[in-house]
Each structure stands twice: as C-alpha cells, then as structure tokens.
Design a protein around this motif. Structure first.
Motif, PDB file in Angstrom:
ATOM      1  N   MET A   1       0.830  -1.209   0.000  1.00  0.00           N
ATOM      2  CA  MET A   1       0.000   0.000   0.000  1.00  0.00           C
ATOM      3  C   MET A   1       0.863   1.258   0.000  1.00  0.00           C
ATOM      4  N   ASP A   2       0.417   2.263  -0.766  1.00  0.00           N
ATOM      5  CA  ASP A   2       1.021   3.599  -0.746  1.00  0.00           C
ATOM      6  C   ASP A   2       0.191   4.502   0.154  1.00  0.00           C
ATOM      7  N   VAL A   3       0.844   5.171   1.102  1.00  0.00           N
ATOM      8  CA  VAL A   3       0.169   6.127   1.983  1.00  0.00           C
ATOM      9  C   VAL A   3       0.757   7.503   1.696  1.00  0.00           C
ATOM     10  N   LYS A   4      -0.087   8.425   1.224  1.00  0.00           N
ATOM     11  CA  LYS A   4       0.398   9.723   0.762  1.00  0.00           C
ATOM     12  C   LYS A   4       0.104  10.823   1.787  1.00  0.00           C
ATOM     13  N   PRO A   5       1.097  11.670   2.056  1.00  0.00           N
ATOM     14  CA  PRO A   5       0.918  12.780   3.002  1.00  0.00           C
ATOM     15  C   PRO A   5       0.266  13.967   2.307  1.00  0.00           C
ATOM     16  N   TRP A   6      -0.025  15.022   3.084  1.00  0.00           N
ATOM     17  CA  TRP A   6      -0.640  16.227   2.515  1.00  0.00           C
ATOM     18  C   TRP A   6       0.379  17.055   1.736  1.00  0.00           C
ATOM     19  N   ASP A   7       1.589  17.193   2.285  1.00  0.00           N
ATOM     20  CA  ASP A   7       2.595  17.996   1.605  1.00  0.00           C
ATOM     21  C   ASP A   7       3.972  17.657   2.139  1.00  0.00           C
ATOM     22  N   ASP A   8       4.987  18.421   1.707  1.00  0.00           N
ATOM     23  CA  ASP A   8       6.366  18.139   2.104  1.00  0.00           C
ATOM     24  C   ASP A   8       6.646  18.517   3.556  1.00  0.00           C
ATOM     25  N   GLU A   9       5.691  19.172   4.209  1.00  0.00           N
ATOM     26  CA  GLU A   9       5.891  19.539   5.608  1.00  0.00           C
ATOM     27  C   GLU A   9       5.304  18.501   6.570  1.00  0.00           C
ATOM     28  N   THR A  10       4.635  17.495   6.041  1.00  0.00           N
ATOM     29  CA  THR A  10       4.058  16.444   6.884  1.00  0.00           C
ATOM     30  C   THR A  10       5.171  15.635   7.552  1.00  0.00           C
TER      31      THR A  10
ATOM     32  N   LEU B   1     -10.544  -0.672   5.880  1.00  0.00           N
ATOM     33  CA  LEU B   1      -9.387  -0.189   6.635  1.00  0.00           C
ATOM     34  C   LEU B   1      -9.001   1.214   6.186  1.00  0.00           C
ATOM     35  N   ILE B   2      -8.988   1.437   4.871  1.00  0.00           N
ATOM     36  CA  ILE B   2      -8.609   2.747   4.340  1.00  0.00           C
ATOM     37  C   ILE B   2      -9.680   3.793   4.616  1.00  0.00           C
ATOM     38  N   GLU B   3     -10.936   3.455   4.294  1.00  0.00           N
ATOM     39  CA  GLU B   3     -12.017   4.441   4.371  1.00  0.00           C
ATOM     40  C   GLU B   3     -12.411   4.804   5.799  1.00  0.00           C
ATOM     41  N   GLU B   4     -12.375   3.825   6.720  1.00  0.00           N
ATOM     42  CA  GLU B   4     -12.880   4.066   8.068  1.00  0.00           C
ATOM     43  C   GLU B   4     -11.793   4.271   9.117  1.00  0.00           C
ATOM     44  N   ARG B   5     -10.531   3.959   8.770  1.00  0.00           N
ATOM     45  CA  ARG B   5      -9.474   4.088   9.772  1.00  0.00           C
ATOM     46  C   ARG B   5      -8.338   5.008   9.311  1.00  0.00           C
ATOM     47  N   LEU B   6      -7.734   4.700   8.161  1.00  0.00           N
ATOM     48  CA  LEU B   6      -6.526   5.421   7.752  1.00  0.00           C
ATOM     49  C   LEU B   6      -6.786   6.832   7.229  1.00  0.00           C
ATOM     50  N   THR B   7      -7.985   7.090   6.720  1.00  0.00           N
ATOM     51  CA  THR B   7      -8.278   8.437   6.195  1.00  0.00           C
ATOM     52  C   THR B   7      -9.315   9.176   7.036  1.00  0.00           C
ATOM     53  N   GLU B   8      -9.508   8.736   8.265  1.00  0.00           N
ATOM     54  CA  GLU B   8     -10.418   9.399   9.192  1.00  0.00           C
ATOM     55  C   GLU B   8      -9.621   9.996  10.347  1.00  0.00           C
ATOM     56  N   GLU B   9     -10.268  10.829  11.149  1.00  0.00           N
ATOM     57  CA  GLU B   9      -9.608  11.416  12.314  1.00  0.00           C
ATOM     58  C   GLU B   9      -9.187  10.318  13.288  1.00  0.00           C
ATOM     59  N   PRO B  10      -8.031  10.473  13.951  1.00  0.00           N
ATOM     60  CA  PRO B  10      -7.098  11.608  13.857  1.00  0.00           C
ATOM     61  C   PRO B  10      -5.992  11.408  12.819  1.00  0.00           C
ATOM     62  N   ILE B  11      -5.994  10.238  12.138  1.00  0.00           N
ATOM     63  CA  ILE B  11      -4.895   9.914  11.224  1.00  0.00           C
ATOM     64  C   ILE B  11      -4.889  10.828  10.001  1.00  0.00           C
ATOM     65  N   ASN B  12      -6.071  11.336   9.600  1.00  0.00           N
ATOM     66  CA  ASN B  12      -6.112  12.183   8.406  1.00  0.00           C
ATOM     67  C   ASN B  12      -5.418  13.528   8.618  1.00  0.00           C
ATOM     68  N   GLU B  13      -4.920  13.759   9.818  1.00  0.00           N
ATOM     69  CA  GLU B  13      -4.082  14.938  10.042  1.00  0.00           C
ATOM     70  C   GLU B  13      -2.786  14.808   9.255  1.00  0.00           C
ATOM     71  N   TYR B  14      -2.346  13.553   9.049  1.00  0.00           N
ATOM     72  CA  TYR B  14      -1.106  13.285   8.319  1.00  0.00           C
ATOM     73  C   TYR B  14      -1.369  12.658   6.942  1.00  0.00           C
ATOM     74  N   VAL B  15      -2.397  11.825   6.842  1.00  0.00           N
ATOM     75  CA  VAL B  15      -2.639  11.046   5.630  1.00  0.00           C
ATOM     76  C   VAL B  15      -3.654  11.740   4.727  1.00  0.00           C
ATOM     77  N   GLN B  16      -3.259  11.966   3.477  1.00  0.00           N
ATOM     78  CA  GLN B  16      -4.180  12.535   2.491  1.00  0.00           C
ATOM     79  C   GLN B  16      -4.982  11.426   1.807  1.00  0.00           C
ATOM     80  N   SER B  17      -4.283  10.349   1.402  1.00  0.00           N
ATOM     81  CA  SER B  17      -4.961   9.260   0.698  1.00  0.00           C
ATOM     82  C   SER B  17      -4.114   8.000   0.757  1.00  0.00           C
ATOM     83  N   CYS B  18      -4.750   6.861   0.439  1.00  0.00           N
ATOM     84  CA  CYS B  18      -4.056   5.572   0.409  1.00  0.00           C
ATOM     85  C   CYS B  18      -4.423   4.859  -0.889  1.00  0.00           C
ATOM     86  N   ASP B  19      -3.447   4.169  -1.468  1.00  0.00           N
ATOM     87  CA  ASP B  19      -3.680   3.403  -2.695  1.00  0.00           C
ATOM     88  C   ASP B  19      -3.164   1.979  -2.516  1.00  0.00           C
TER      89      ASP B  19
END
Length: 222
Positions: free
Chosen positions: A138-147, A197-215
């Motif tokens: 899995m690829d986990v993508k951050p919001w930007d280079d400051e994450t 796992l992606i929709e309900e855990r990895l891209t929801e609060e509080p993890i979505n503070e760091y994670v933009q999306s997962c593929d």
C-alpha cells in the motif's frame, strides 16, 4: 517454490539478491510474481547500480510495473485496486460421525444436545482457522512536504484490528520534496477488508491529520 532472502538491509543480503538476478529479469524467472513483491517491500531503497547492477535494474523494473498498475500480469495479484477473482469456498467434508450418538427412535437427551453443540462449535473454529490470508502493498500519501512522515507512519502502524499485521515499510520520493510511505501488510481475509481499513481508519480522524490518501499497489493471495 518461493525464493527467500534474508538481511536485505545489509550488503550481504543485497549481494545475494544481485547474484541471484544475474541473467534474470525477475526473482523467479521472466514474470513478476509475489516473490518480487515481497523482496521489493523488504529492500529499503534502490540498490547502487555500481555495486549491485542486477539488483538495481530489477528494482527499477518492479517499480515501473507497480507504478503503471498493469492488469493481469501477475497471477493472484490485485494492482491499483482491481480485485482478483475470489476462489470458490471449499465444500466442507461430510462428518460421518455426527449422528453416531443419537438415538433415531427416541427423544434427544440433554447430553446429546450438548455433544451436537460442541461439534458445531468445533466446526466453526476449524473453518475460522482455515480462513485465507493476503499480502498487500500500500502507498500512503501525506498532505505535503511539511508532513512529519515519522508521525504518519506511527499513526498508520497504530491502527490495530484482529487479523491485521503490519510489515516492512520505506519512504519513496514522489517529487517536489514530497515522499510517500510504502508499507506491506498481511490480512486474514475473513476478518479484514482493505477498503474498509482505508475508508474508516486510515483516512479518518485523527490519522487524516497526516494522511491525504491511500492506494492499494498490489494485492496477493497467500
């Protein structure tokens, strides 16, 4: 037969991979297989082309294959979210002994009821133990280079579910100073849905503070 390597983060481990790949395109021959995906996930970064030319060329080839989300090249692999065909569940064998202790001409006793319930519970437990497993890249993508990628990985690995096991990971450059987290995980199919796992855990609060999306890059039945 699966090909295995150890200590892939060391010079000796990379040397063994490099020697194995002499004259080969992929780990197990001329096609991408689950062996390539497992070794790719364990190698922390692209090997030096000067020290390990075979391994470096192989790493680039596998990266390109996964990035292009090619269809149908690796048996049992799901690339870019395309799920492989589900295998038909095996039909449980008939239990010839189920009725051995039952009086067909009289009423069922309490002891017979308890014995029947115990047999059913044993069957359910056995079926659960035989549930299939899958290996996922899995690829986990951050919001930007400051994450903060360290905190991002800690948050991802902090997700705990029955039947979910996190594996090796590495940071892969995306561009403009941004890196994504590429991580391996193993799941028990009957207990964990990767989409959930992606929709309900990895891209929801509080993890979505760091994670933009997962593929899902690759999905392989074990």
């Amino acid at each position: 037969m699966a090909v295995t390597f150890s200590n892939l983060h060391t010079e000796a481990g990379l040397k063994s991979v490099n020697e194995h790949l002499s004259g080969k395109t992929y780990i197990s021959g001329d096609q991408l297989t689950k062996d390539d995906i497992k070794v790719y996930g364990a190698v922390l970064e692209q090997p030096s082309s000067d020290l390990y030319p075979n391994a470096s060329k192989w790493y680039q080839t596998v990266s390109a294959k996964l990035a292009s989300s090619f269809p149908g090249k690796a048996v049992g692999v799901k690339v870019g979210g395309a799920a492989p065909a589900e295998a038909a569940p095996a039909k449980p064998a008939a239990d010839d002994d189920d009725d051995d202790d039952i009086d067909l001409f009289g009423e069922e006793t309490e002891e017979e009821k308890k014995a029947a319930e115990a047999r059913e519970a044993t069957k359910a437990t056995t079926k659960k133990k035989e549930s299939g497993k899958s290996s996922v890249l899995m690829d986990v993508k951050p919001w930007d280079d400051e994450t903060d990628m360290k905190k991002l990985e800690e948050a991802v690995r902090g997700v705990e579910m029955e039947g979910l096991f996190w594996g090796a990971s590495k940071l892969v450059p995306v561009g403009y100073g941004i890196k994504k987290l590429q991580i391996m995980l193993t799941i028990i199919d009957d207990l964990v849905s990767v989409d959930t796992l992606i929709e309900e855990r990895l891209t929801e609060e509080p993890i979505n503070e760091y994670v933009q999306s997962c593929d899902i890059v690759a999905f392989n039945k074990i």
